[in-house]
Design an enzyme around this catalytic site. Structure first.
Site, PDB file in Angstrom:
ATOM      1  N   GLU A 162       0.813  -1.049   0.076  1.00  0.00           N
ATOM      2  CA  GLU A 162       0.245   0.222   0.402  1.00  0.00           C
ATOM      3  C   GLU A 162       1.215   1.678  -0.166  1.00  0.00           C
ATOM      4  OE1 GLU A 162      -3.565   0.267  -0.771  1.00  0.00           O
ATOM      5  OE2 GLU A 162      -2.539   2.375  -1.108  1.00  0.00           O
ATOM      6  N   LYS A 221       8.475  -1.776  -1.909  1.00  0.00           N
ATOM      7  CA  LYS A 221       7.457  -0.694  -1.065  1.00  0.00           C
ATOM      8  C   LYS A 221       8.604  -0.598  -0.065  1.00  0.00           C
ATOM      9  CE  LYS A 221       5.185   1.220   1.744  1.00  0.00           C
ATOM     10  NZ  LYS A 221       3.552   0.574   2.236  1.00  0.00           N
ATOM     11  N   ASN A 225       9.096   3.964   0.114  1.00  0.00           N
ATOM     12  CA  ASN A 225       9.722   4.569   1.604  1.00  0.00           C
ATOM     13  C   ASN A 225      11.175   5.130   2.030  1.00  0.00           C
ATOM     14  OD1 ASN A 225       7.337   4.997   2.363  1.00  0.00           O
ATOM     15  ND2 ASN A 225       7.198   3.173   3.105  1.00  0.00           N
ATOM     16  N   ARG A 261      14.340  16.963 -12.693  1.00  0.00           N
ATOM     17  CA  ARG A 261      14.914  15.339 -12.432  1.00  0.00           C
ATOM     18  C   ARG A 261      15.743  15.120 -10.616  1.00  0.00           C
ATOM     19  NH1 ARG A 261      21.203  16.641 -14.821  1.00  0.00           N
ATOM     20  NH2 ARG A 261      20.171  18.548 -13.865  1.00  0.00           N
ATOM     21  N   GLY A 272      11.519  16.970  11.961  1.00  0.00           N
ATOM     22  CA  GLY A 272      11.622  15.414  11.634  1.00  0.00           C
ATOM     23  C   GLY A 272      10.389  14.776  10.557  1.00  0.00           C
ATOM     24  N   CYS A 277       5.782   4.507   8.952  1.00  0.00           N
ATOM     25  CA  CYS A 277       6.409   3.541   8.306  1.00  0.00           C
ATOM     26  C   CYS A 277       8.439   4.104   8.221  1.00  0.00           C
ATOM     27  CB  CYS A 277       5.527   3.734   6.953  1.00  0.00           C
ATOM     28  SG  CYS A 277       4.609   3.112   6.744  1.00  0.00           S
ATOM     29  N   GLN A 279      10.300   4.893   9.383  1.00  0.00           N
ATOM     30  CA  GLN A 279      11.863   4.844  10.169  1.00  0.00           C
ATOM     31  C   GLN A 279      11.808   3.310  10.203  1.00  0.00           C
ATOM     32  OE1 GLN A 279      12.806   6.531  14.033  1.00  0.00           O
ATOM     33  NE2 GLN A 279      12.856   4.760  14.863  1.00  0.00           N
ATOM     34  N   ARG A 443       8.192  23.026  10.807  1.00  0.00           N
ATOM     35  CA  ARG A 443       6.910  22.982  10.137  1.00  0.00           C
ATOM     36  C   ARG A 443       7.111  24.619   9.019  1.00  0.00           C
ATOM     37  NH1 ARG A 443       6.190  18.036   9.378  1.00  0.00           N
ATOM     38  NH2 ARG A 443       5.380  16.628  11.559  1.00  0.00           N
TER      39      ARG A 443
HETATM   40  C1  UDX Z   1       4.329   7.395   3.959  1.00  0.00           C
HETATM   41  C2  UDX Z   1       4.350   6.985   2.661  1.00  0.00           C
HETATM   42  O1  UDX Z   1       4.681   8.345   1.752  1.00  0.00           O
HETATM   43  C3  UDX Z   1       3.620   6.224   1.784  1.00  0.00           C
HETATM   44  O2  UDX Z   1       3.536   5.951   0.794  1.00  0.00           O
HETATM   45  C4  UDX Z   1       3.599   5.024   2.430  1.00  0.00           C
HETATM   46  O3  UDX Z   1       2.864   4.301   1.624  1.00  0.00           O
HETATM   47  C5  UDX Z   1       3.661   5.190   4.135  1.00  0.00           C
HETATM   48  O4  UDX Z   1       4.825   6.399   4.631  1.00  0.00           O
HETATM   49  P1  UDX Z   1       3.121   8.747   5.770  1.00  0.00           P
HETATM   50  O5  UDX Z   1       4.612   8.533   6.427  1.00  0.00           O
HETATM   51  O6  UDX Z   1       1.582   7.939   5.922  1.00  0.00           O
HETATM   52  O7  UDX Z   1       3.379   8.081   4.143  1.00  0.00           O
HETATM   53  O8  UDX Z   1       2.932   9.747   5.747  1.00  0.00           O
HETATM   54  P2  UDX Z   1       4.151  11.070   4.669  1.00  0.00           P
HETATM   55  O9  UDX Z   1       3.584  12.201   3.835  1.00  0.00           O
HETATM   56  O10 UDX Z   1       4.692  10.126   4.205  1.00  0.00           O
HETATM   57  O11 UDX Z   1       4.988  12.189   5.753  1.00  0.00           O
HETATM   58  C6  UDX Z   1       5.627  11.081   6.164  1.00  0.00           C
HETATM   59  C7  UDX Z   1       6.787  11.993   7.619  1.00  0.00           C
HETATM   60  O12 UDX Z   1       7.441  12.606   6.883  1.00  0.00           O
HETATM   61  C8  UDX Z   1       5.683  12.968   8.132  1.00  0.00           C
HETATM   62  O13 UDX Z   1       6.029  13.463   9.164  1.00  0.00           O
HETATM   63  C9  UDX Z   1       5.654  14.290   7.585  1.00  0.00           C
HETATM   64  O14 UDX Z   1       5.610  15.481   8.312  1.00  0.00           O
HETATM   65  C10 UDX Z   1       6.746  14.514   7.175  1.00  0.00           C
HETATM   66  N1  UDX Z   1       7.708  15.295   5.779  1.00  0.00           N
HETATM   67  C11 UDX Z   1       6.614  14.974   4.721  1.00  0.00           C
HETATM   68  C12 UDX Z   1       8.310  16.165   6.029  1.00  0.00           C
HETATM   69  O15 UDX Z   1       8.863  16.272   6.688  1.00  0.00           O
HETATM   70  N2  UDX Z   1       8.723  16.947   5.073  1.00  0.00           N
HETATM   71  C13 UDX Z   1       8.707  16.458   3.332  1.00  0.00           C
HETATM   72  O16 UDX Z   1       8.542  17.220   2.459  1.00  0.00           O
HETATM   73  C14 UDX Z   1       7.462  15.188   3.488  1.00  0.00           C
END
Ligand code: UDX
Ligand code: ADP
Length: 463
Positions: A162, A221, A225, A261, A272, A277, A279, A443
């Site tokens: 997923e 997958k 990630n 690119r 952070g 997922c 970590q 943020r």
């Molecule tokens: C992630 C993957 O994106 C997804 O494809 C997978 O199925 C599950 O893991 P998720 O963890 O739900 O999804 O959220 P995501 O939007 O990827 O954000 C993860 C973390 O990174 C969050 O804490 C977010 O705030 C942070 N983040 C994201 C940043 O700090 N900067 C960014 O530019 C993007």
């Protein structure tokens, strides 16, 4: 095999939304989501769809439409397994907290329990779909359990990872970039793949459905990630350099993101990354690489986690240093506790670690998050086992609105990028705080110039 009944084991952040969308888009398929957790199932069955246990924009409407028609939530796992032709395994695979691989490898005990239960119950051939993110070659282990403990029926194992992100789960499910299905290269394997392709074809274009062998699918997958998390650690590493050199990380991100690119997404510097997922999957990847003796590969990816831990610690240290090297008995208000906006999920949220550091420095933390409950925040802190539950309760106060949370604060820290934070009456908040009034924007969502003109001392990430 024509699929008319699907069972999904695990009614969590992945299983719940995914099955709701399958049920909505495939009214001819009966979808039953089962879980051992009775409260969770009761919450999914709450007559008011607004009370379902997972907050995702658009989800309650889909549940309201499909539930009771062809979408069911139940604790009767055996019955759902018995009736379904296709069984999705969507249970949690946390990082191991014991034994070999502790702190690194994925704990597969819940997966194995599911496989054994399916083997025991199944009296007809079944297709078993791995939905949870799993170490590469887990399908082999599932197959071995099913074949050795089953009732002589045939099982096909598919990997169908997923890719939805929380907070945008519904749109990600409705308009996926791609669907990935891995299966055996035998004729039976291909037939099983086709059965699942047919399910998705009810709303996803065929050319967006990619089929591969099982190992490629499982590893893709983890790789996706790892690449996404690596981009965040890369921009966060640059954010520290920006702070030293007078460059602005937002400008740097924009400048590099316009290179087609590189692309503009996932370049937002932050306190952070968190979530269930990134970590876990990278640690898992590191563990797998090490287990094959690929130490350079393991070290390379481990650095993504090391950088992320550094970024969280750097944020809390910056708060302490800026507040004249002491936060003892000072009130620090956290806006946001969830790991990202538009979700009530807090797993691995940076807020937990920043709070823990500041409580070690004897700060008093006030928190407001639009979707996270006080109990969740306290259990997140208790889980770290840094101090007693009572001490955590003494250190944290939770408010149901931001204005009350900020009253009398020495500093505000933005931990989650909730949209509503940008719309507040910041002058009103400033007037209610101790002076100098500090804002640490983890943020980079607030307007620094506007806040400084009100009188705030503003500190963003990477500028
Ligand atoms: C992630 C993957 O994106 C997804 O494809 C997978 O199925 C599950 O893991 P998720 O963890 O739900 O999804 O959220 P995501 O939007 O990827 O954000 C993860 C973390 O990174 C969050 O804490 C977010 O705030 C942070 N983040 C994201 C940043 O700090 N900067 C960014 O530019 C993007
Ligand atoms: P994810 O984010 O991967 O969906 P969650 O922790 O939100 O993870 O959900 C996983 C769900 O799987 C939990 O609700 C848990 O109770 C359920 N679960 C774990 N093992 C089993 C099992 N053997 N049978 C049924 N449900 C299970």
């Amino acid at each position: 095999m024509k699929i008319t009944k699907i069972c999904c084991i695990g009614a969590g952040y992945v299983g719940g939304p995914t099955m709701a969308v399958i049920a909505q888009k495939c009214p001819h398929i009966q979808v039953t989501v089962v879980d051992l957790n009775e409260q969770r199932i009761a919450d999914w069955n709450d007559p008011n769809p607004e009370n379902i246990p997972i907050y995702e924009p658009g989800l309650s409407e889909i549940v309201a439409e499909a539930r009771g028609r062809n979408l069911f939530f139940s604790t009767d796992v055996d019955k759902a397994i018995d009736e379904a032709q296709m069984i999705f395994i969507s249970v949690n695979t946390p990082t191991k907290t014991y034994g070999k691989g502790k702190g690194m490898a994925a704990d597969l005990k819940y997966i194995e329990l599911c496989a054994r239960q399916i083997a025991r119950v199944a009296k007809q051939n079944k297709i078993v779909v791995e939905k949870s993110t799993l170490p590469v070659r887990t399908a082999e282990a599932i197959k071995s359990i099913l074949d050795n403990t089953g009732n002589g029926v045939q099982f096909q194992i598919l990997s169908n990872p997923e890719f939805l992100a929380e907070g945008t789960a519904v749109t990600d499910l409705l308009n996926p970039d791609r669907i990935l299905i891995g299966g055996d290269t035998t004729q039976e394997g291909e037939e099983a793949i086709n059965s699942l392709v047919e399910v998705y074809s009810n709303w996803v274009r065929r050319d967006q459905i990619l089929t591969t062998n099982v190992w490629s699918s499982e590893l893709s997958k983890l790789t996706a990630n790892a690449f996404l998390a690596q981009r965040i650690s890369s921009i966060n590493a640059m954010s520290e350099l920006c702070e030293k050199t007078g460059a602005d990380v937002n400008e740097v991100a924009k400048a590099i993101g316009m290179d087609s690119r590189i692309g503009p997404k996932f370049l937002r510097a932050s306190v952070g990354f968190g979530g269930s997922c990134f970590q876990k999957d990278i640690l898992n990847l590191v563990y797998i690489a090490k287990s094959y003796g690929l130490n350079e590969v393991a070290d390379y990816w481990e650095q993504v986690i090391i950088m992320n831990d550094h970024q969280k610690r750097r944020f809390s240290s910056k708060i302490v240093q800026t507040l004249y090297n002491t936060v003892a008995d000072k009130k620090i208000t956290f806006l946001g506790w969830a790991f990202k906006k538009d979700t009530n999920d807090t797993r691995e949220s940076a807020a937990i670690y920043v709070a823990d550091d500041l409580i070690n420095e004897q700060a008093k933390i006030s928190v407001f998050d639009p979707k996270v409950s006080k109990n969740k925040m306290l259990s997140d802190l208790d889980y770290l086992e840094t101090r007693s539950s009572e001490d955590n309760r003494d250190a944290i106060s939770v408010f149901d609105n931001a204005y009350d949370a900020c009253k009398g604060a020495h500093a505000i820290a933005i931990l989650t990028e909730w949209d509503e934070f940008t719309t507040y009456d910041w002058k009103k908040i400033y007037d209610s705080m101790h002076k100098p009034a500090f804002i640490f924007d983890g943020r980079n969502i607030l307007n620094a110039k506007q806040l400084e003109s009100i009188g705030f001392v503003y500190r963003g990430i990477g500028s």
